[in-house]
Design a protein around this motif. Structure first.
Motif, PDB file in Angstrom:
ATOM      1  N   VAL A   1      59.179 -17.208  56.271  1.00  0.00           N
ATOM      2  CA  VAL A   1      58.248 -18.055  56.708  1.00  0.00           C
ATOM      3  C   VAL A   1      58.936 -18.650  57.991  1.00  0.00           C
ATOM      4  O   VAL A   1      58.332 -19.139  58.640  1.00  0.00           O
ATOM      5  CB  VAL A   1      58.260 -19.368  55.666  1.00  0.00           C
ATOM      6  CG1 VAL A   1      57.580 -20.457  56.018  1.00  0.00           C
ATOM      7  CG2 VAL A   1      57.293 -18.568  54.498  1.00  0.00           C
ATOM      8  N   LEU A   2      60.288 -18.567  58.157  1.00  0.00           N
ATOM      9  CA  LEU A   2      60.814 -19.178  59.416  1.00  0.00           C
ATOM     10  C   LEU A   2      60.500 -18.429  60.636  1.00  0.00           C
ATOM     11  O   LEU A   2      60.132 -19.189  61.545  1.00  0.00           O
ATOM     12  CB  LEU A   2      62.280 -18.828  59.378  1.00  0.00           C
ATOM     13  CG  LEU A   2      63.432 -19.876  59.923  1.00  0.00           C
ATOM     14  CD1 LEU A   2      63.149 -21.095  59.871  1.00  0.00           C
ATOM     15  CD2 LEU A   2      64.676 -19.431  59.661  1.00  0.00           C
TER      16      LEU A   2
ATOM     17  N   SER B   1      62.235 -17.686  52.717  1.00  0.00           N
ATOM     18  CA  SER B   1      62.008 -18.742  53.724  1.00  0.00           C
ATOM     19  C   SER B   1      62.471 -18.100  54.874  1.00  0.00           C
ATOM     20  O   SER B   1      62.115 -18.679  56.055  1.00  0.00           O
ATOM     21  CB  SER B   1      63.284 -19.772  53.294  1.00  0.00           C
ATOM     22  OG  SER B   1      64.304 -19.301  52.441  1.00  0.00           O
ATOM     23  N   CYS B   2      63.270 -16.857  55.112  1.00  0.00           N
ATOM     24  CA  CYS B   2      63.609 -16.195  56.476  1.00  0.00           C
ATOM     25  C   CYS B   2      62.090 -15.736  56.720  1.00  0.00           C
ATOM     26  O   CYS B   2      61.892 -15.928  57.940  1.00  0.00           O
ATOM     27  CB  CYS B   2      64.474 -14.955  56.184  1.00  0.00           C
ATOM     28  SG  CYS B   2      66.075 -15.362  56.245  1.00  0.00           S
TER      29      CYS B   2
END
Lengths: 432, 118
Positions: free
Chosen positions: A180-181, A177-178
């Protein structure tokens, strides 16, 4: 929304599900043939021309296998687990745009901002404005299937596989998720169609190179592929969480894994490689419209965009098989170290880079190249730093001992190093 | 826009049907001859000893706790990430403070050895 639209939608939903399951079947063949090539073998080539019918033969075999439910298993959960695993893997596909075609036969709509466009792209099931969140929500649910399968089987191997998988999946979900952030920050949107639209100039890999590398490593761990396939390490855990599953239920787990692999590759294509975009596609549309009218132009653009997407997807799948053929499996503590002490800090660093660069440099294109340079420097530093000798652990110690670069320990030294050096066997074989 | 969620619902139905169909088909095709030996727990031919549901290592729980903290961090950062270009210096500073606190937490955990697998 009229009945025609609903009919299109139902047909579309079934075609896509069918396509995904077929893609799974042929991915297994693709992987087996390719692995065979990497290992200088021939691979399955008997059923049909070039082994083309091998997946069909495998499916038929699985249909006729007896289904054994272990007496000790927790039956309801045991039966529910494969469904919980496979359904999220399929519904990931709802928000991925794999081409651009609409029933208004207007190819220009493909190159217009999807936020303002009213035309529905029929090569994407649902264009929702929280597409990226949807992807993470759905992949997160997938963990339950594997964990519950491990727990419900009431088998020690399954249990170990299930526990390992839950720890591994949550650790790597953070890094994922980092990564994709960073993409979300670059394009200021959570909609997948919008992300593809905004990659018209530069593909996402340029501003988010570090994010892409993190995504590749973390997603390989998310779909428990080699070299992160500790969940089902067959030398130590038999089959891992699916040890007690047979027949069609095993097939569902198998299917889950491969569909997730295809899906995560599709997500990588969408975020970092421009999705269905291909250089010159708009010019092609214009040329064909001048020659043969808008309907043909729209169809050609639709097919070429779908083809471009599939081409990128196959390239990713090839790389995935290549990785599996090349790298040995990681040890569990190394896996956790990689996830928490390398990928997570690098992911946070990537956030800082992206934020600072876009705030300081207003020009998007210039900022992208600055970010690319920063990513390359960071990766070079990280790789250089990771090859600095670490404090001695068992494996490096034994390796150094065999090469003679460290002296054998004095007899007073405690612990495993002593066991390794005084063992009558070869030191390396003590690791099993 | 909301219609798109209905599309996902239809797709969900398709996604449930497809795995279910082979399960039902296989139910009618496959042999059913269960015996107690077949249904015993597989442990490489040995009899299963001891209970499975034992205490796990505390490390799993430590990782899970750390995961919850950082996952919530990421969830907080998503809305900010979408709009950070329009939020200006104030939004940037707020997120920076938030990130610094969490990074301090990660460093603390690291130094405390909570991220070690022993």
């Amino acid at each position: 929304m009229n009945w025609l639209n609903i009919l299109i939608l139902v047909v579309q939903a079934f075609i896509i599900t069918l396509a995904v399951t077929t893609a799974f079947a042929y991915l297994t063949l693709f992987e087996r043939r390719l692995l065979a090539r990497f290992q200088n073998r021939v691979g399955p080539n008997r059923a049909g021309p070039g082994g083309f019918l091998q997946p069909v033969a495998d499916a038929v075999k699985l249909f006729f296998k007896e289904d054994i439910v272990p007496a000790a298993a927790d039956k309801p959960v045991y039966l529910l687990a494969p469904a919980l695993a496979v359904i999220p893997a399929i519904i990931i596909w709802a928000v991925i745009p794999f081409g651009c075609l609409n029933v208004n036969w207007d190819y220009r709509a493909c190159f217009a901002d999807p936020r303002t466009s009213e035309v529905r792209n029929i090569l994407q099931i649902a264009e929702i404005n929280v597409g990226v969140l949807y992807l993470f929500a759905v992949t997160g649910i997938g963990v339950y299937g594997i964990t519950l399968a491990g727990w419900a089987s009431n088998n020690k191997y399954s249990m170990l596989g299930g526990i390992r998988s839950s720890a591994q999946l949550i650790s790597y979900e953070l890094a994922l998720s980092c990564a994709v952030l960073g993409v979300v920050m670059t394009y200021s949107t959570l909609s997948t169609a919008e992300i593809v639209y905004l990659q018209g100039g530069l593909w996402g890999i340029v501003p988010q190179f570090l994010g892409f590398v993190l995504f590749m490593v973390a997603s390989t761990a998310e779909v428990v592929r080699a070299p992160f396939d500790l969940v089902e390490a067959e030398q130590e855990l038999v089959g891992g969480y699916n040890t007690e599953y047979g027949s069609m239920k095993f097939a569902l787990f198998f299917m889950t894994e491969y569909i997730k692999l295809i899906a995560i590759s599709a997500i990588a294509v969408t975020f970092f490689f421009g999705g269905w975009r291909f250089p010159g596609l708009q010019t092609l549309g214009q040329g064909i419209e001048a020659l043969a009218g808008p309907v043909v132009a729209s169809l050609v653009v639709g097919l070429v965009s779908l083809g471009a997407f599939l081409l990128k997807l196959v390239a990713f799948l090839f790389v995935s098989v290549w990785i599996r053929a090349s790298w040995p499996r990681l040890r569990y503590d190394r896996l956790m170290t990689l996830g928490w002490k390398w990928l997570l800090p690098l992911g946070l660093l990537n956030l800082v880079y992206t934020a600072v660069t876009f705030v300081i440099v207003p020009d998007q294109r210039l900022a992208s190249f600055i970010l690319l340079a920063l990513s390359l420097i960071t990766l070079a530093v990280a790789i250089g730093f990771s090859s600095v000798p670490r404090p001695v652990d068992n494996v490096t110690y034994v390796k150094d001992l065999r090469q003679g670069s460290v002296a054998p320990p004095p007899p007073a030294e405690a612990g495993e190093s002593q066991a390794a050096s005084t063992s009558p066997r070869q030191p390396a074989s003590s690791r099993g | 826009m909301l219609a798109n969620y209905a599309f996902i619902a239809i797709f969900f139905v398709a996604a449930v049907t497809f795995p279910l169909a082979p399960l039902v088909l296989a139910f009618f095709l496959r042999p059913k001859r269960p015996t107690p030996i077949k249904q015993s727990t597989y442990e490489c031919g040995l009899e299963a000893i001891g209970d499975l549901r034992v205490q796990f290592k505390v490390q799993y729980y430590l990782y899970a706790l750390a995961f919850v903290i950082f996952d919530i961090e990421v969830v907080f950062l998503y809305p900010w990430a979408v709009a950070f270009n329009q939020l200006g210096l104030y939004g940037f500073t707020a997120a920076a403070v938030f990130l610094i606190i969490l990074t301090a937490g990660l460093i603390y955990e690291w130094r405390k050895g909570a991220l070690e697998w022993v």
